[in-house]
Design an enzyme around this catalytic site. Sequence first.
Site, mmCIF file in Angstrom:
data_model
loop_
_atom_site.group_PDB
_atom_site.id
_atom_site.type_symbol
_atom_site.label_atom_id
_atom_site.label_comp_id
_atom_site.label_asym_id
_atom_site.label_seq_id
_atom_site.Cartn_x
_atom_site.Cartn_y
_atom_site.Cartn_z
ATOM 1 N N HIS A 365 0.793 -1.038 0.234
ATOM 2 C CA HIS A 365 -0.015 0.085 -0.072
ATOM 3 C C HIS A 365 0.951 1.300 -0.188
ATOM 4 O O HIS A 365 0.072 1.974 0.623
ATOM 5 C CB HIS A 365 -0.786 0.228 1.585
ATOM 6 N N LYS A 548 -8.254 13.746 4.740
ATOM 7 C CA LYS A 548 -7.257 12.571 4.006
ATOM 8 C C LYS A 548 -5.941 12.847 6.098
ATOM 9 O O LYS A 548 -6.147 13.559 6.503
ATOM 10 C CB LYS A 548 -6.692 13.072 3.249
ATOM 11 N N ARG A 549 -5.492 11.892 5.626
ATOM 12 C CA ARG A 549 -4.435 11.892 6.331
ATOM 13 C C ARG A 549 -3.739 12.573 6.177
ATOM 14 O O ARG A 549 -2.824 13.306 5.697
ATOM 15 C CB ARG A 549 -3.365 10.719 7.307
ATOM 16 N N LYS A 554 1.039 14.321 1.098
ATOM 17 C CA LYS A 554 -0.525 14.442 0.491
ATOM 18 C C LYS A 554 -0.458 15.863 0.067
ATOM 19 O O LYS A 554 -1.272 16.286 -0.528
ATOM 20 C CB LYS A 554 -1.426 14.025 1.378
ATOM 21 N N THR A 656 -8.730 6.622 -1.888
ATOM 22 C CA THR A 656 -9.863 6.480 -1.743
ATOM 23 C C THR A 656 -10.494 7.426 -1.660
ATOM 24 O O THR A 656 -11.869 7.537 -1.704
ATOM 25 C CB THR A 656 -9.720 5.200 -0.873
ATOM 26 N N LYS A 660 -14.880 8.370 -3.390
ATOM 27 C CA LYS A 660 -16.317 8.603 -2.640
ATOM 28 C C LYS A 660 -16.699 10.300 -2.636
ATOM 29 O O LYS A 660 -17.467 10.333 -3.118
ATOM 30 C CB LYS A 660 -15.448 8.315 -1.015
HETATM 31 C C1 NBG Z 1 -2.319 3.847 1.783
HETATM 32 C C2 NBG Z 1 -2.385 4.493 0.991
HETATM 33 C C3 NBG Z 1 -3.373 4.882 0.007
HETATM 34 C C4 NBG Z 1 -4.424 3.714 -0.543
HETATM 35 C C5 NBG Z 1 -4.620 2.876 0.916
HETATM 36 C C6 NBG Z 1 -5.066 1.864 0.495
HETATM 37 C C7 NBG Z 1 -1.085 3.131 3.901
HETATM 38 C C8 NBG Z 1 0.448 2.519 4.062
HETATM 39 N N1 NBG Z 1 -1.383 2.911 2.286
HETATM 40 O O1 NBG Z 1 -2.936 6.220 -0.960
HETATM 41 O O2 NBG Z 1 -1.457 5.300 1.387
HETATM 42 O O3 NBG Z 1 -5.643 4.193 -1.018
HETATM 43 O O4 NBG Z 1 -4.068 2.316 1.641
HETATM 44 O O5 NBG Z 1 -4.762 1.367 -0.130
HETATM 45 O O6 NBG Z 1 -2.175 3.367 4.303
#
Ligand code: NBG
Length: 812
Positions: A365, A548-549, A554, A656, A660
């Site tokens: 991921h 988002k985080r 980002k 994701t 949404k």
């Molecule tokens: C995150 C990514 C996102 C991705 C999500 C689900 C982690 C390690 N990765 O871009 O930063 O959408 O995983 O796949 O949390």
Amino acid sequence: MDLRQGIGLRKLGRTTDEFQQDLLSNLYYRRGTTVESASARDAYEALSQTVRDHLAERRARTAAAQFASNPRWVYYLSAEYLLGAQLEQNLLYSSTGELAAEAVKALGFSLEDLEDLDVEPGLGNGGLGRLAACLVDSLATRDIPAVGYGIRYDLGIFRQIITEHGQAELPDDWAFQGNPWEFPAPDDRQAVGFYGHTEPVAGSETRKTWVPGEIVLGEPSHMLVPGYGTETVNIVRLWSAKASEASFDLSRFSAGQYAEAVQEAVRAENISKVLYPDDSTELGRELRLKQQYFLVSCSLRDIVRRFRLRNEGWDTFADKTVIQLNDTHPTIAIPELMRLLVDEYEVEWEKAWEITRRTFAYTCHTLLPEALETWPVRMFEKLLPRHLEIVYLINMLFLREVEARFPGDHDRLRRMSIIQEEPERRVRMAHLAVVGTEAVNGVAELHSKLLRETVLDDFAALWPAKFQNVTNGVSPRRFVKLANPRLSDLITEGLGDDGWLRDLEKLAGLERLADDASFRERWQAIKRANKVDLAVGDPDSLTDVMIKRFHEYKRQQLKLLHVITLYQRIRQNPAADWVPRTVLFAGKAAPAYHAAKDIIQLIATVAARIEADPVASPYLKVVFPANYNVTLAERIVPAADLSEQISLAGKEASGTGNMKLALNGAVTIGTLDGANIEIRARVGEDNFFLFGMDAYEAAQARMNGYHPRHFYERDEELRAAIDTLTSGVFGDVGRRVAGSLLDWDEYLTLADFRSYLECQEHVEKTWRDPGRWTRMSILNTAHSGFFSSDRTVADYAARIWRVSPVPVAPLT
Ligand code: NBG
């Protein structure tokens, strides 16, 4: 009576009266209270139990059908699950919403009041955890026999509050008042070993006996995961660490040494205390490794137990079992399965390795090298001595294979080894995950491509067929139907039925309505009503959201530079015809990630300054609702006009939130990163605001020696924005953020600044033509059907898991 077929279950209340009776019996018999004295909490618990019973009945039939067919199972191992609130979802998935509303009304409560008592289990951080929740939803919806395994953290992701000092973190004791959605299963508890030493086994070179120095118990409980529009109910099984009885020191307690008496027990139970304990200390890091092994050990024993219920021997294990590793956190499952097979079940090493490799698949991921987990050999050895021996043997055999393919290529061996040698010996979990699995996938086209070309290129050269892509998706039930009921109704009306909720590509049927003036008007009115509900700013303003985080890659800082520039432009020319904007940021930063927390604090400072400015505040408002979680996302997403997906290209694996938002008719402004690329390809170039460098340009820029000051010096507005930060009007935090941008700017914010600003001007121009904007919005929804997690699961099922559905017959 044939209980196995689920016969013998009485049909649960389907009329208002019956449902009400069921609710009352739960109030009396399970809650032990009466109508007269029932509190809202009592009503909430009794209602939850009543709804849960509907799912539990389906669960019983699901288990019977799955047991009878002895299928190939999917086991999803994940350190995180962000399941979201349960009551509203379960009402929808059991079609009891209307019955419930009536029944609780008779008790003197409203359904909304009770929904407010439903606490979301925050057992995850961000995208990875929410993806896990969407996938288990879709697995059930597609009738695939599956269990999700995770940890039942006592404290979920921290609760965020925002003060003038930025983010502060409070513990999230999510189950403090109990969790009505959970079934404890103490009989299935497992013992997990840690530390200790290994001993040779006479007559065997590969087998060893591990004598652990500490034993901790893992006790499972499960939550029900219903499918939508089908009978299947799967489960997520979560493990809690429990100290064994022996760890309580009665003699010390009797001697008044109360703290010492429970010390060992506390240490054991700390394993499932918090999600991602602070890893800035050695102890914290060890605790994380302990959590990983705890999850893996409990889950694998449970998987073996389940396999043994229906099968004998090991020959069919890999045919009946596929274990998906959600990122590297559960990767110790690979040596653990080897240990179980070789040491405990006396399977030959070669055969065990073949079974293991065929059983596992791994999803990566990330693309950030620093996010690829490694563990110091020293720590690994102390905590899991037997596993390290197994990893060494796996590595030796693996390197032999590489050597045979690329003779004499020592640098390649060094690069690919599971053990990193310099500057410190460490176990590379991603390498272990690639070596020990049958399939490796990234989570969006670009991500999978970059994994093959960069991070895992050596492995892709060795095993090209192992590497796949499965683009992420989101649950349309939670993120459209539940989050945006108004829009759902309009879509259903426009399409003629609600079949889109199970087959999201049907949204394409909305395309023909994009030019229908009255449909557009209704679409627009819904967006406005959702903004009124969200109540963060003028509902007629452009609602511009970045949720988002917080992470530098980002680039919330890029958005902030845009805000500061807008602010300065308005101040300079207050009489111009400004497009009113409400800029909404939400998200958490890791508690020890100071640069990200600085950005949060700076946003709060800038927001206050603009708010207090009578010249700018009519046109520009910045809001930061605290404690972003699934519940808050469900309120923000339906109200968004503009979706900010502005990461530096080549850094966001997928995203994701972008899906949404597009599904709910927000138009994206974004870079060619992660799944943005696929969103743009589907919704069309004209319905997407693109800016910035692509991944190859960004990599080039870094390689050619990037100098942020170069951009600062050449762009007057950029300079003005940064100079205000440096001047100190936004405090020390402004200076710190400016300093880090000018001195290093790891994620090329300044290089993309001008392109981003120009693109935002294009956004405003488009916004001034509401008909055109609304058309874009409708087309975003219409062409986002691909991004359903049902499609994601179908992809995994066909290409990676090779599993088929096991339908469950309805109760007649
Ligand atoms: C995150 C990514 C996102 C991705 C999500 C689900 C982690 C390690 N990765 O871009 O930063 O959408 O995983 O796949 O949390």
